[in-house]
Design an enzyme around this catalytic site. Structure first.
Site, short mmCIF file in Angstrom:
data_model
loop_
_atom_site.label_atom_id
_atom_site.label_comp_id
_atom_site.label_asym_id
_atom_site.label_seq_id
_atom_site.Cartn_x
_atom_site.Cartn_y
_atom_site.Cartn_z
N LYS A 87 7.40 -36.77 -14.30
CA LYS A 87 8.45 -35.89 -13.78
C LYS A 87 9.10 -36.50 -12.52
O LYS A 87 10.33 -36.49 -12.37
CB LYS A 87 7.83 -34.52 -13.47
N LYS B 23 12.43 -32.08 -2.12
CA LYS B 23 10.97 -32.08 -2.30
C LYS B 23 10.57 -33.08 -3.39
O LYS B 23 9.67 -33.90 -3.20
CB LYS B 23 10.52 -30.66 -2.67
P1 NAD Z 1 13.17 -20.68 -7.73
O1 NAD Z 1 13.05 -20.65 -6.25
O2 NAD Z 1 14.43 -20.21 -8.39
O3 NAD Z 1 11.95 -19.83 -8.39
C1 NAD Z 1 10.66 -19.77 -7.84
C2 NAD Z 1 10.18 -18.33 -7.93
O4 NAD Z 1 8.85 -18.27 -7.40
C3 NAD Z 1 11.03 -17.35 -7.10
O5 NAD Z 1 11.48 -16.29 -7.93
C4 NAD Z 1 10.09 -16.87 -6.00
O6 NAD Z 1 10.30 -15.53 -5.63
C5 NAD Z 1 8.73 -17.06 -6.67
N1 NAD Z 1 7.63 -17.17 -5.72
C6 NAD Z 1 7.58 -17.91 -4.59
N2 NAD Z 1 6.38 -17.75 -4.00
C7 NAD Z 1 5.67 -16.90 -4.78
C8 NAD Z 1 4.36 -16.35 -4.69
N3 NAD Z 1 3.55 -16.64 -3.67
N4 NAD Z 1 3.97 -15.49 -5.66
C9 NAD Z 1 4.79 -15.18 -6.70
N5 NAD Z 1 6.05 -15.67 -6.83
C10 NAD Z 1 6.47 -16.53 -5.88
O7 NAD Z 1 12.82 -22.18 -8.15
P2 NAD Z 1 13.12 -22.88 -9.57
O8 NAD Z 1 14.42 -23.60 -9.47
O9 NAD Z 1 12.87 -21.90 -10.65
O10 NAD Z 1 11.98 -24.00 -9.56
C11 NAD Z 1 10.63 -23.72 -9.90
C12 NAD Z 1 9.90 -25.04 -10.10
O11 NAD Z 1 10.51 -25.76 -11.19
C13 NAD Z 1 9.98 -25.96 -8.88
O12 NAD Z 1 8.75 -26.63 -8.73
C14 NAD Z 1 11.11 -26.92 -9.23
O13 NAD Z 1 10.97 -28.16 -8.56
C15 NAD Z 1 10.93 -27.04 -10.73
N6 NAD Z 1 12.14 -27.40 -11.49
C16 NAD Z 1 13.36 -26.81 -11.22
C17 NAD Z 1 14.47 -27.16 -11.99
C18 NAD Z 1 15.84 -26.52 -11.77
O14 NAD Z 1 16.82 -27.02 -12.35
N7 NAD Z 1 15.96 -25.44 -11.01
C19 NAD Z 1 14.35 -28.08 -13.04
C20 NAD Z 1 13.10 -28.62 -13.31
C21 NAD Z 1 12.00 -28.28 -12.53
#
Ligand code: NAD
Length: 295
Positions: free
Chosen positions: A171, A239
């Site tokens: 990744k 990150k």
């Molecule tokens: P996001 O911030 O939209 O979603 C994360 C969610 O986690 C939020 O809804 C937040 O409220 C929740 N959260 C945070 N702390 C928490 C806790 N202690 N308990 C319960 N819920 C909690 O982020 P995202 O864009 O969905 O990314 C999530 C992961 O996927 C990350 O690691 C990111 O690097 C990875 N990712 C993101 C993408 C993208 O295009 N957005 C693509 C591939 C991978």
């Protein structure tokens, strides 16, 4: 089977909803954001009261959380998954972490009889929504095979990379490449803007020519529309690249290109754009040169 889903944000939300739509598993969700939870309960999931609540009553617990610190907190911290899940529970982490974090979390889970797959995803929110996301999995081959139908229920391609750590490794390498392409796209579009060329036509050429990449496509779509609302926040991209650079350092691979992209991201974050989309890297060029790239 009862499936718990913790972290239903930009990525976790649509992936969770595809599990609800495409399987007959009972899905229990938890997120700090009530709106994010509602988007899943509206489709038939039930809502858990805490991480501990979800962990204690599900057979499989899935997480999609922003950064390694939060992943460690939710998994190994007080009231977390390791403390509350029954032995035999399967834990699948879809978040992007460092290989070292994945290994540390795996050790904590193993000590409690919990089996773990690290399963970072790639494809962005569009492919999370349409169920074609790519999942790269590290972990025991037998646990992988047993959980393949669940992983396939919300993805297009699922690749078993090997032991815990290799999912994250794949990744981070992938994302480093994508961000380098996006940064080059920002520079390319600014050259286009200054040249006076029709940017829509330039974009049509690149999308059909050798300059095309997912990094280009994502950045150009947001830039030409002037819409930097986050589907992938700059803070999360930063990150990922930081973790990729740390991994490169540990492996003794000196970087020339990725560190420059890191500087571009740092400047954009310094401009207060951390919660905007990662495409807002282009705002550094636009601000420095005093003109926006729009079509
Ligand atoms: P996001 O911030 O939209 O979603 C994360 C969610 O986690 C939020 O809804 C937040 O409220 C929740 N959260 C945070 N702390 C928490 C806790 N202690 N308990 C319960 N819920 C909690 O982020 P995202 O864009 O969905 O990314 C999530 C992961 O996927 C990350 O690691 C990111 O690097 C990875 N990712 C993101 C993408 C993208 O295009 N957005 C693509 C591939 C991978």
């Amino acid at each position: 089977m009862k499936v718990g889903f913790i972290g239903v944000g930009n990525m976790g939300g649509p992936m969770c909803r595809n599990i609800i739509r495409n399987t007959n598993h009972e899905v229990v969700v938890f997120d700090l954001s009530p709106e994010a939870v509602k988007a899943c309960t509206d489709l038939g999931a039930s809502s858990g009261t805490s991480v501990a609540d979800v962990a204690s009553r599900c057979d499989v617990v899935i997480t999609s959380l922003p950064v390694p610190r939060i992943v460690e907190e939710v998994t190994l911290g007080a009231g977390g998954i390791a403390e509350n899940a029954k032995p035999g529970t399967v834990f699948i982490d879809l978040s992007t972490n460092s290989p070292a974090t994945a290994k540390r979390v795996n050790e904590g889970m193993k000590a409690k009889g919990i089996q773990m797959l690290e399963a970072p995803v790639s494809g962005g929110t569009a492919r999370a929504k349409d169920g074609t996301i790519v999942i790269m999995v590290g972990g025991d081959a037998k646990v992988f095979e047993q959980n393949l139908p669940l992983l396939k229920s919300f993805s297009g391609e699922v690749i078993h990379m090997g032991d815990i750590g290799y999912g994250s490794t794949a990744k981070l390498i992938n994302n480093m490449l994508a961000f380098c392409n996006s940064a080059a796209a920002a520079e390319a579009l600014m050259i286009g803007k200054r040249s006076g060329i029709d940017l829509k036509k330039l974009d049509a050429v690149i999308r059909n020519a050798s300059g095309m990449s997912t990094g280009y496509a994502n950045l150009s779509a947001k830039t030409l529309a002037g819409n930097f609302e986050a589907t992938f926040a700059l803070d999360l991209a930063h990150k990922d690249l930081r973790l990729a650079l740390e991994m490169a350092d540990e492996l003794g691979v000196p970087g020339l290109i990725a560190p420059q992209v890191m500087s571009l991201m740092r400047m954009a974050r310094g401009m207060g754009l951390g919660s905007s989309d990662s495409a807002s890297m282009v705002r550094v060029y636009e601000t420095a040169l005093g003109e926006d790239i729009r079509a």
